[in-house]
Design a protein around this motif. Structure first.
Motif, PDB file in Angstrom:
ATOM      1  N   MET A   1       0.847  -1.211   0.000  1.00 46.28           N
ATOM      2  CA  MET A   1       0.000   0.000   0.000  1.00 46.28           C
ATOM      3  C   MET A   1       0.873   1.247   0.000  1.00 46.28           C
ATOM      4  SD  MET A   1      -3.364   0.154   0.178  1.00 46.28           S
ATOM      5  CE  MET A   1      -3.889   1.365   1.398  1.00 46.28           C
ATOM      6  N   GLU A   2       0.745   2.052  -0.963  1.00 46.46           N
ATOM      7  CA  GLU A   2       1.575   3.233  -1.094  1.00 46.46           C
ATOM      8  C   GLU A   2       0.727   4.329  -1.728  1.00 46.46           C
ATOM      9  OE1 GLU A   2       5.966   2.780  -2.313  1.00 46.46           O
ATOM     10  OE2 GLU A   2       5.028   3.758  -4.035  1.00 46.46           O
ATOM     11  N   VAL A   3       0.938   5.568  -1.302  1.00 47.88           N
ATOM     12  CA  VAL A   3       0.248   6.683  -1.978  1.00 47.88           C
ATOM     13  C   VAL A   3       1.297   7.613  -2.573  1.00 47.88           C
ATOM     14  CG1 VAL A   3      -1.883   6.643  -0.605  1.00 47.88           C
ATOM     15  CG2 VAL A   3       0.082   7.972   0.204  1.00 47.88           C
ATOM     16  N   ALA A   4       0.878   8.346  -3.593  1.00 50.06           N
ATOM     17  CA  ALA A   4       1.732   9.419  -4.138  1.00 50.06           C
ATOM     18  C   ALA A   4       1.390  10.650  -3.322  1.00 50.06           C
ATOM     19  CB  ALA A   4       1.421   9.640  -5.611  1.00 50.06           C
ATOM     20  N   ASN A   5       2.306  11.038  -2.455  1.00 50.01           N
ATOM     21  CA  ASN A   5       1.998  12.098  -1.479  1.00 50.01           C
ATOM     22  C   ASN A   5       2.535  13.437  -1.938  1.00 50.01           C
ATOM     23  OD1 ASN A   5       1.142  13.288   0.922  1.00 50.01           O
ATOM     24  ND2 ASN A   5       3.110  12.880   1.932  1.00 50.01           N
ATOM     25  N   LEU A  25       5.870  22.377  -5.161  1.00 49.30           N
ATOM     26  CA  LEU A  25       5.019  21.255  -4.808  1.00 49.30           C
ATOM     27  C   LEU A  25       5.734  19.994  -5.285  1.00 49.30           C
ATOM     28  CD1 LEU A  25       2.163  21.450  -3.598  1.00 49.30           C
ATOM     29  CD2 LEU A  25       1.248  21.029  -5.875  1.00 49.30           C
ATOM     30  N   LYS A  26       5.934  19.058  -4.406  1.00 48.41           N
ATOM     31  CA  LYS A  26       6.622  17.828  -4.786  1.00 48.41           C
ATOM     32  C   LYS A  26       5.726  16.629  -4.500  1.00 48.41           C
ATOM     33  CE  LYS A  26      11.536  18.543  -4.864  1.00 48.41           C
ATOM     34  NZ  LYS A  26      12.818  18.167  -4.250  1.00 48.41           N
ATOM     35  N   THR A  27       5.982  15.548  -5.197  1.00 46.68           N
ATOM     36  CA  THR A  27       5.252  14.305  -4.938  1.00 46.68           C
ATOM     37  C   THR A  27       6.256  13.217  -4.600  1.00 46.68           C
ATOM     38  OG1 THR A  27       3.622  14.987  -6.570  1.00 46.68           O
ATOM     39  CG2 THR A  27       3.551  12.696  -5.875  1.00 46.68           C
ATOM     40  N   SER A  28       6.043  12.556  -3.459  1.00 44.95           N
ATOM     41  CA  SER A  28       6.924  11.448  -3.089  1.00 44.95           C
ATOM     42  C   SER A  28       6.048  10.257  -2.722  1.00 44.95           C
ATOM     43  CB  SER A  28       7.770  11.793  -1.862  1.00 44.95           C
ATOM     44  OG  SER A  28       8.174  13.133  -1.882  1.00 44.95           O
ATOM     45  N   PRO A  29       6.538   9.051  -2.988  1.00 42.60           N
ATOM     46  CA  PRO A  29       5.764   7.884  -2.592  1.00 42.60           C
ATOM     47  C   PRO A  29       5.793   7.729  -1.075  1.00 42.60           C
ATOM     48  CG  PRO A  29       7.898   7.231  -3.485  1.00 42.60           C
ATOM     49  CD  PRO A  29       7.817   8.708  -3.635  1.00 42.60           C
ATOM     50  N   LEU A  30       4.662   7.387  -0.482  1.00 40.84           N
ATOM     51  CA  LEU A  30       4.596   7.195   0.972  1.00 40.84           C
ATOM     52  C   LEU A  30       3.927   5.848   1.245  1.00 40.84           C
ATOM     53  CD1 LEU A  30       4.918   8.522   3.874  1.00 40.84           C
ATOM     54  CD2 LEU A  30       2.544   9.231   3.598  1.00 40.84           C
ATOM     55  N   SER A  31       4.632   4.979   1.928  1.00 41.82           N
ATOM     56  CA  SER A  31       4.078   3.660   2.233  1.00 41.82           C
ATOM     57  C   SER A  31       3.114   3.775   3.407  1.00 41.82           C
ATOM     58  CB  SER A  31       5.207   2.691   2.578  1.00 41.82           C
ATOM     59  OG  SER A  31       4.639   1.526   3.148  1.00 41.82           O
ATOM     60  N   VAL A  89      -5.008   7.243   9.084  1.00 42.61           N
ATOM     61  CA  VAL A  89      -5.299   6.231   8.062  1.00 42.61           C
ATOM     62  C   VAL A  89      -4.548   4.929   8.328  1.00 42.61           C
ATOM     63  CG1 VAL A  89      -5.999   7.813   6.238  1.00 42.61           C
ATOM     64  CG2 VAL A  89      -3.586   7.212   6.453  1.00 42.61           C
ATOM     65  N   ALA A  90      -3.502   4.989   9.111  1.00 40.93           N
ATOM     66  CA  ALA A  90      -2.777   3.766   9.493  1.00 40.93           C
ATOM     67  C   ALA A  90      -2.056   4.085  10.797  1.00 40.93           C
ATOM     68  CB  ALA A  90      -1.754   3.394   8.421  1.00 40.93           C
TER      69      ALA A  90
END
Lengths: 346, 346
Positions: A1-5, A25-31, A89-90
């Protein structure tokens, strides 16, 4: 489960007033999978607070601040801490579970990772909109409450002057002061704000400082009997003029120095001989030192809100992408009341 | 019965630092016969106090000060009020009789007329020289005592910085601070004063500010762990440097601003952002507000004097004619300890 944060970060350290181009504004993957035993959690941000004090951490010279002071510099690309209201959320933290609504230190991002000892707590909205808990029922409110009641120790009938009186803290200081039976004058930077202070918030008087050429005589006009309390959000020449018009045993609570932040060449140089003769106290403070008052503050303020005696003043923009404009707007005087960015629906 | 009474007066109002030529010695006839029922008395002055605060009353702009504030301007030719020890030579006041030794507000003159409600009281010398009651046991002492203990609220082990540390008040602040278990550094304007502070008065360290080019780094050197208390007698850049080197919850007691008095272009412009972040308090005060402490102060200080733990520091000149030189000398840094002029033998 990962989101593009998506998150807002610094492209460059800031000199003088902040510009939108200082941010990106940056996007990083967040598990969303947490390491068992880590005590961490992932929250989805709903509202984040936009505050002038954050500017100082964006200066390059702040990088040399010791950690743990709360004033450490932010590295380029790093997530930017801010107060926020969020939903879990987790969670690997036994004190929180998925779905909890929390308030505390998150980041200017869609999702934030909160460490085991993060400054965050479950939020009971007390029947109020969630955003109130970042403003009138949050740190801005506590700053106004503690600064006015603890630092200024007001007496009924005293004369109170508030600068940036349409700001997140100033508007509440003025409202608390009115409820306490004081005479209150505020200054702000537009006709619209001045009108609001007088007509909606019950200030006795208000003026637009941009229309005044000699602050000393302006204050003499509004305070023919002198100022007892000055709640300072700007520093510089406004503080000097307030001290010049102050009564004996006057108190200056220094909560912010926005005009010195924008132009570091500006400095308040109040007349020290008057400070002696009039036994004036100038006191810097932070709300965090008065956290012991929080329960009192929330219960008093909630009651005033329910009875309609206190008016919440919020200025909410929409979407993470609006943060750079919202933040830089604080220093242009765009906001009326507490500046908040809504990141997601509840 | 009439005497030819010599007194020192202003020839011109003072701009900037005072000059001897700003003063003149005048002789006026003074009747020793008092109108029955007037409540007045005539005293022969023995010692008069020479204090920097008197300068402000000698400015022409002070003429517009309201009377009763204690800061009213002195007119040209008028007698100049000062604290003094005196002997009653004629009295229509039932509370005093001829021969009484008194202390309080007299004038820079051989004889002074004291009105019914004059601020004067009978003096019990407590076994000490009369001059002590103008310095270490008088207002200078109370200023140091109240300023240090009431305004600064020192804790054992705290780091204390005192400016004009060889002056009438500063030397006592340092001595009180040492007795209280603080680490104390003083600054003064000559090698001789620095030596005295360290060798005779027990200061931990002292420095000559005239030999320093960067006060900020000077203070960093003497206070590697920061300053908790700054007892300010000078204002201006020294206050700025002290604030820059201050610890969180630091306190600045503003007792005097001698460098701003001499050069009105000089102003302290301490960094207000640091004042907020470090929650610093800057507090002006006057000893007169702490008069309720006087008995405590005199008994504590007398005990310390008797045990030899406190060292009185006096600088006594001889004769009324020496007043202009003595007074102007305060602003040149001539005096070491309390400046007093002896007017007559007891």
């Amino acid at each position: 489960m990962e989101v593009a944060n998506k998150h807002v970060t610094l492209k460059t350290h800031i000199e003088g007033a902040p510009k939108e181009s200082d941010f990106e504004l940056k996007t990083s993957p967040l598990s969303l999978l947490l390491y068992p035993g880590s005590g961490e959690m992932i929250v989805k941000n709903l509202y984040v607070s936009i505050d002038p004090y954050q500017l100082n951490r964006m200066r390059s010279y702040s990088l040399s601040q010791k950690t743990g002071t709360g004033f450490e510099g932010i590295s380029l690309g790093e997530e930017i801490e801010a107060y926020g209201v969020a939903k879990v959320v987790a969670s690997d933290n036994v004190e929180f579970e998925k779905g909890d609504v929390v308030v505390g230190v998150v980041t200017w991002a869609e999702y934030s990772k909160v460490r085991r000892n993060g400054m965050i707590r479950k939020l009971d909205p007390l029947g109020f909109p969630l955003s109130y808990h970042l403003g009138i029922l949050g740190y801005s409110g506590l700053t106004a409450y503690a600064g006015f009641f603890e630092i200024c120790k007001p007496k009924r009938g005293e004369k109170v002057f508030v600068s940036t009186a349409a700001g997140s803290v100033g508007n509440l200081v003025g409202q608390f002061a009115k409820l306490h039976g004081c005479y209150v004058v505020g200054c702000a930077g537009s006709k619209q704000k001045v009108q609001l202070l007088k007509e909606k918030l019950g200030f006795d008087e208000a003026f637009n400082y941009r229309e005044e050429t000699d602050l000393n005589s302006t204050l003499k006009r509004y305070f023919p009997d002198g100022i007892d309390i000055y709640f300072d959000n700007v520093g510089a020449e406004m503080q000097e003029a307030a001290v010049a018009n102050m009564n004996t045993f006057g108190r200056v609570a220094v909560s912010g120095v926005i005009s010195e932040c924008i132009d570091p060449g500006k400095r308040a140089a109040p007349n020290m001989l008057q400070i002696i003769h009039k036994r004036i106290k100038i006191q810097g403070f932070l709300a965090v030192d008065h956290i012991g008052l929080f329960q009192d503050f929330v219960s008093t303020t909630s009651n005033h809100l329910r009875s309609g005696e206190l008016c919440p003043l919020e200025d909410i923009s929409d979407g993470l992408g609006s943060i750079p404009f919202a933040f830089t707007g604080l220093f242009r005087g765009d906001n009326i009341g507490k500046k908040i960015v809504k990141i997601a629906e509840e």
